[in-house]
Design a protein around this motif. Structure first.
Motif, PDB file in Angstrom:
ATOM      1  N   ARG A 377       0.831  -1.211   0.000  1.00 28.79           N
ATOM      2  CA  ARG A 377       0.000   0.000   0.000  1.00 28.79           C
ATOM      3  C   ARG A 377       0.870   1.267   0.000  1.00 28.79           C
ATOM      4  O   ARG A 377       0.578   2.233  -0.715  1.00 28.79           O
ATOM      5  N   HIS A 378       1.904   1.266   0.815  1.00 27.99           N
ATOM      6  CA  HIS A 378       2.767   2.439   0.938  1.00 27.99           C
ATOM      7  C   HIS A 378       3.430   2.762  -0.404  1.00 27.99           C
ATOM      8  O   HIS A 378       3.459   3.933  -0.831  1.00 27.99           O
ATOM      9  N   GLU A 381       0.870   4.071  -2.903  1.00 31.48           N
ATOM     10  CA  GLU A 381       0.527   5.466  -2.598  1.00 31.48           C
ATOM     11  C   GLU A 381       1.634   6.414  -3.060  1.00 31.48           C
ATOM     12  O   GLU A 381       1.364   7.456  -3.679  1.00 31.48           O
ATOM     13  N   ARG A 385       1.275   9.485  -5.818  1.00 30.55           N
ATOM     14  CA  ARG A 385       1.625  10.879  -5.515  1.00 30.55           C
ATOM     15  C   ARG A 385       2.699  11.387  -6.491  1.00 30.55           C
ATOM     16  O   ARG A 385       2.633  12.524  -6.961  1.00 30.55           O
ATOM     17  N   GLU A 413      -6.242  12.339  -3.362  1.00 33.93           N
ATOM     18  CA  GLU A 413      -6.430  11.603  -2.108  1.00 33.93           C
ATOM     19  C   GLU A 413      -7.497  10.524  -2.262  1.00 33.93           C
ATOM     20  O   GLU A 413      -7.378   9.423  -1.703  1.00 33.93           O
ATOM     21  N   ILE A 416      -5.936   7.586  -4.069  1.00 30.00           N
ATOM     22  CA  ILE A 416      -5.049   6.837  -3.167  1.00 30.00           C
ATOM     23  C   ILE A 416      -5.866   5.963  -2.230  1.00 30.00           C
ATOM     24  O   ILE A 416      -5.561   4.782  -2.021  1.00 30.00           O
ATOM     25  N   ALA A 417      -6.933   6.544  -1.656  1.00 27.45           N
ATOM     26  CA  ALA A 417      -7.782   5.767  -0.739  1.00 27.45           C
ATOM     27  C   ALA A 417      -8.403   4.576  -1.463  1.00 27.45           C
ATOM     28  O   ALA A 417      -8.498   3.469  -0.910  1.00 27.45           O
ATOM     29  N   ARG A 420      -5.790   1.846  -1.964  1.00 27.92           N
ATOM     30  CA  ARG A 420      -5.513   1.168  -0.692  1.00 27.92           C
ATOM     31  C   ARG A 420      -6.620   0.165  -0.368  1.00 27.92           C
ATOM     32  O   ARG A 420      -6.343  -0.946   0.094  1.00 27.92           O
TER      33      ARG A 420
END
Length: 542
Positions: A377-378, A381, A385, A413, A416-417, A420
């Protein structure tokens, strides 16, 4: 088979047979050819073993000759020429008068032709069978039933068991030829076109001819025929005429009542869903085309269809047209071509799904092992970005510097959500896949492109059934599907997991309902059934 793989003679013992799927498929093919001729099980298996031992006994010399040529550098003919003086000395010694007489009669020597010897030996073996066995086998001649349907019809007919024959007919779609123009003008109707001798010809699925643009086939059940048959309709229903499984059925009211009785007692109609079904003849079983068709096996198994039927009629012309119109909004050739090419290009699966899986694939390659979900996930993300930042940077183009507008922060955002959440959803599906045997304990899905590729293979066949495309076009499409699958995945199992995940992400919503359970059942059938193409066609075609 032995010419291609001479080493098989060492592992296929007659007294201690190797229980390997591909060898069992060969045995199944042999037994299927012998079955249905009225032979008792012991006699049938005795003949199977005799034939197998004859084939293996001849084939063992192929490997021995290959080894000898490699060791000596001499071909068979060269080696025999080098031994000629020894042979002449033995023949001239007077100790072997019959050998001298026979060998001396060869004007140009003796040419050892294994293929010719094999054929003459097989003929002698078959001619030497007991008269009762020869008579039963001879009724079928060289004909091989195209599918289990025709084999069961032939077996029942040969045994004189007409009740069993009608039982098979009652659970089998019967196909009636229709002029395509007439079917297009009256899509809800089936017309009876009688032969001059007052017969209506119907075919079972394995006996259908190759599709043509002018003639189509509609399928109906025996029950349907019993209900609609009128007094002025043809006097006979001709089932698979001209084949060993043929029957010419009278159509009196008593006959129609008999048809209804068998139909009402039938436990199912059509080939059972969730199982592997193949054409024994009339469809490829090996090679690139078979591989491409096997890529579409998930849907073939789920729908209860022959997986290797390239000359596809499906459930009938109008049914196939209704199916693709309802599920795919395809109503003409251009629609079919567009959909087929999009699927072959993997253009229907969500690019977001592929992005998430691509990030993990890169991490697994970098770290040579499993990837923690939070790490996944990191990195995803951070990638999103970084992409958003790059999109906002000025771009140098032939027209000069183009100033880009940054994307709204809420949009980035939200993206990204969403990714995830998607990663969590994929991880939960994979956990269930491992528990159900769809993935190994440490397995994960490489890509969901398999969902598009598998559907492309089937879409090619559906186009033939609808007459939106030709068999030649379908063949090229399934070849492309096979190539695309091999480019993305490393095994049938990997491909299957990708197909199932794509299907579930689109339809299932983590309910693990029928969208999942039917796909799981197809996967298990295809990976465990000894007759499955996935057990017999290598993933990487050599």
């Amino acid at each position: 088979m032995y010419r291609k793989h001479p080493w098989l003679t060492r592992i296929s013992s007659l007294t201690r047979p190797s229980l390997l799927p591909n060898l069992l498929v060969h045995g199944e093919w042999m037994l299927a050819a012998l079955d249905g001729h009225g032979l008792d099980p012991h006699t049938l298996f005795d003949i199977h073993v005799l034939l197998y031992s004859h084939v293996q006994g001849m084939a063992v010399h192929l490997e021995r000759e290959a080894d000898a040529e490699a060791a000596t550098g001499q071909s068979e003919g060269q080696w025999m020429d080098s031994r000629a003086p020894v042979l002449k000395e033995l023949v001239d010694s007077g100790r072997f008068p019959t050998s001298a007489k026979v060998v001396g009669s060869f004007e140009d020597g003796y040419d050892l032709r294994l293929d010719a010897l094999f054929e003459s030996g097989l003929r002698a073996l078959l001619d030497g069978l007991p008269p009762s066995s020869k008579a039963r086998l001879g009724r079928m001649g060289t004909w091989i039933a195209p599918s289990v349907i025709e084999r069961e019809l032939y077996g029942a007919k040969t045994a004189g068991d007409w009740a069993a024959y009608f039982d098979v007919l009652a659970r089998t779609p019967l196909y009636v030829a229709q002029p395509r123009a007439q079917s297009d003008a009256h899509p809800g109707s089936v017309f009876f076109h009688s032969t001059p001798d007052r017969m209506l010809v119907v075919h079972t699925a394995g006996m259908l001819p190759a599709p043509t643009p002018e003639t189509v086939f509609e399928s109906r059940s025996l029950r349907w025929f019993a209900e609609v048959w009128a007094a002025d309709d043809p006097a006979f229903l001709a089932v698979n005429p001209g084949s060993p499984a043929e029957a010419y059925l009278t159509t009196t009211p008593a006959d129609l009542a008999r048809w209804r009785t068998h139909a009402e007692a039938s436990p199912h109609y059509g080939l059972p869903e969730g199982k592997v079904h193949a054409l024994f003849t009339g469809g490829p079983l090996h090679g690139p085309v078979a591989h491409g068709l096997a890529v579409g096996c998930h849907l073939a198994v789920t729908n209860g269809e022959f997986w290797n039927s390239l000359a596809y009629h499906g459930s009938g012309y109008q049914y196939e047209r209704r199916r693709v119109a309802k599920s795919w909004s395809i109503t003409e050739r251009s629609d079919w071509l567009s959909t087929l090419h999009t699927l072959l290009d993997c253009g229907m699966v969500s690019p977001v799904w592929e992005f998430a899986l691509r990030v993990r694939r890169a991490l697994a390659s970098d770290f040579a092992g499993p990837v923690d979900v939070e790490h996944w996930r990191h990195v995803a993300e951070a990638s999103l970005r970084r992409n958003a930042q790059r999109a906002a940077e000025p771009q140098l183009t032939p027209d000069g510097v183009t100033v880009a507008q940054p994307r709204p922060a809420a949009e980035v955002e939200g993206e990204i959500a969403g990714v995830r959440r998607l990663i969590g959803r994929i991880a939960r599906y994979e956990q269930r896949f491992r528990a159900d045997g769809l993935l190994p304990a440490d397995g994960w899905v490489r890509s969901v492109e398999g969902w598009d590729i598998g559907r492309a293979s089937q879409m090619a066949r559906w186009g033939v059934g609808c007459r939106y495309g030709s068999v030649a076009e379908a063949e090229q499409a399934v070849l492309r599907a096979g190539e695309a699958a091999r480019d993305t995945y490393r095994s049938w199992e990997e491909f299957s997991a990708g197909y199932v995940l794509g299907r579930c992400l689109h339809f299932d919503e983590e309910e693990f309902g029928t969208w999942y359970t039917t796909a799981l059942a197809a996967h298990l059938a295809l990976t465990t059934d000894p007759a499955s193409p996935w057990r017999n066609i290598p993933w990487n075609l050599g």
